[in-house]
Design an enzyme around this catalytic site. Structure first.
Site, PDB file in Angstrom:
ATOM      1  N   GLY A 160      -5.816  11.664   2.278  1.00  0.00           N
ATOM      2  CA  GLY A 160      -7.244  11.404   2.114  1.00  0.00           C
ATOM      3  C   GLY A 160      -7.434   9.949   1.718  1.00  0.00           C
ATOM      4  N   GLY A 168      -0.790   0.699   9.826  1.00  0.00           N
ATOM      5  CA  GLY A 168      -2.095   1.016  10.400  1.00  0.00           C
ATOM      6  C   GLY A 168      -3.151   0.020   9.965  1.00  0.00           C
ATOM      7  N   ILE A 169      -4.190  -0.082  10.776  1.00  0.00           N
ATOM      8  CA  ILE A 169      -5.307  -0.984  10.463  1.00  0.00           C
ATOM      9  C   ILE A 169      -6.628  -0.250  10.686  1.00  0.00           C
ATOM     10  CG2 ILE A 169      -4.047  -3.089  11.094  1.00  0.00           C
ATOM     11  CD1 ILE A 169      -5.594  -3.025  13.808  1.00  0.00           C
ATOM     12  N   THR A 170      -7.684  -0.813  10.119  1.00  0.00           N
ATOM     13  CA  THR A 170      -9.033  -0.317  10.446  1.00  0.00           C
ATOM     14  C   THR A 170      -9.846  -1.468  11.049  1.00  0.00           C
ATOM     15  OG1 THR A 170      -9.771  -0.845   8.203  1.00  0.00           O
ATOM     16  CG2 THR A 170      -9.172   1.438   8.632  1.00  0.00           C
ATOM     17  N   GLY A 202       0.810  -1.226   0.000  1.00  0.00           N
ATOM     18  CA  GLY A 202       0.000   0.000   0.000  1.00  0.00           C
ATOM     19  C   GLY A 202       0.838   1.268   0.000  1.00  0.00           C
ATOM     20  N   ILE A 203       0.433   2.236   0.814  1.00  0.00           N
ATOM     21  CA  ILE A 203       1.160   3.506   0.876  1.00  0.00           C
ATOM     22  C   ILE A 203       2.602   3.260   1.330  1.00  0.00           C
ATOM     23  CG2 ILE A 203       1.301   5.720   2.084  1.00  0.00           C
ATOM     24  CD1 ILE A 203      -1.753   5.776   2.200  1.00  0.00           C
ATOM     25  N   TYR A 248     -10.305   4.745  14.894  1.00  0.00           N
ATOM     26  CA  TYR A 248      -9.308   5.175  13.902  1.00  0.00           C
ATOM     27  C   TYR A 248      -9.137   6.699  13.927  1.00  0.00           C
ATOM     28  CZ  TYR A 248      -7.116   5.166   9.182  1.00  0.00           C
ATOM     29  OH  TYR A 248      -6.276   5.315   8.107  1.00  0.00           O
ATOM     30  N   GLN A 268     -15.708   5.274  12.658  1.00  0.00           N
ATOM     31  CA  GLN A 268     -14.267   5.195  12.953  1.00  0.00           C
ATOM     32  C   GLN A 268     -13.875   5.976  14.218  1.00  0.00           C
ATOM     33  OE1 GLN A 268     -12.165   6.355   9.231  1.00  0.00           O
ATOM     34  NE2 GLN A 268     -11.570   4.208   9.172  1.00  0.00           N
TER      35      GLN A 268
END
Ligand code: CAA
Length: 240
Positions: free
Chosen positions: A178, A84-86, A13-14, A147, A144
């Site tokens: 974003g 990171g996670i959600t 990912g990022i 988060y 969230q």
């Protein structure tokens, strides 16, 4: 000698885009990952960037992981707290496990990593700490509370650390992406995601490279006067 950069969650990912961009900019990069061995192996084969497995929510694991990276690559000059996670759910449906998992992985990780690196950075009088926060830490997001709290927490964290690090050549900044086209965002239910894209004036999801380019700048010597800031990169979705 090339400066050493450590990117948490740096194989997908990022984080993957950040690791690659830092390598291209001349850093010796180490990419941490937590679980997906297959993706990490493919990443290392493709990029030549070594990957290191540990859980950033675990203080002792961070200490041991950093020691291994430093033994192999040298002292870490640049830390990117990206992992990171959600665990999305409205508060009335959120479990304690969902709350704690997100706070520990997304926010306590910043303490776990920085606390184990800060003494070396102070001794060497140089450091670049970059936390990947989120637009949802700035504006809040339905579903969230965990988060948004963690991501807002990172913004406060870098503001405090920027003041502490100033005398020692250490900068601390946040980037607030974003909605970027990664697996995490694509996991949002399709109808919900469609509505979210409708709120982004540029009319599309961001690219991981949009974030990586900003990390390279904040990690550079040119950014020595930028500290305690939060850089929003969100396609004009939100201004803070
Ligand atoms: N604002 C206001 N109301 C909303 C809403 C919103 N954004 N989203 C849902 N609701 C309402 C629904 O309309 C529904 O109303 P009724 O009870 O009147 O029918 C109610 O809330 C419950 O909705 P659901 O039945 O859908 O609730 P759920 O528990 O099944 O799912 C959810 C809720 C998990 C939050 C789901 O809506 C969701 O996944 N939302 C996306 C959250 C999101 O944006 N996550 C970002 C992930 S990507 C990321 O985090 C990366 C980053 O940094 C940007």
């Amino acid at each position: 000698m090339a400066r050493v950069a450590l990117v948490t969650g740096g194989t997908r990912g990022i984080g993957e885009a950040i690791s690659v961009a830092l390598k291209t900019a001349g850093f010796a990069v180490a990419a941490n990952f937590a679980g997906n061995e297959e993706a990490a192996k493919a990443f290392t084969e493709k990029t030549g960037i070594p990957s290191y497995k540990w859980d950033v929510s675990d203080f002792e694991a961070c200490k041991a992981g950093i020691a291994k990276v430093e033994a192999e690559l040298g002292p870490v000059d640049v830390l990117v707290n990206n992992a990171g996670i959600t665990r999305d759910a409205p508060l009335h449906k959120m479990s304690l496990e969902q709350w704690q998992a997100v706070i520990n992985t997304n926010l306590s990780s910043a303490f776990n990593m920085c606390r184990n690196l800060i003494d070396g950075m102070r001794d060497r009088k140089f450091g670049r700490i970059i936390c990947i926060s989120s637009v949802n830490g700035q504006k809040g997001q339905f579903g969230q509370t965990n988060y948004s709290a963690a991501k807002a927490g990172e913004i406060g964290f870098v503001r405090a650390l920027a003041q502490e690090g100033a005398k020692y050549g250490i900068t601390a900044n946040a980037i607030a992406p974003g909605y970027i086209g990664t697996d995490m965002v694509r996991a949002v239910p399709e109808d919900v995601l469609k509505k979210i894209i409708g709120t982004i004036p540029v009319g599309r999801l961001g690219e991981p490279e949009d974030i990586a380019r900003a990390v390279v700048f904040l990690a550079s010597d040119d950014a020595s006067f930028v500290s305690g800031s939060t850089l929003s990169i969100n396609g004009a979705q939100y201004f803070s």
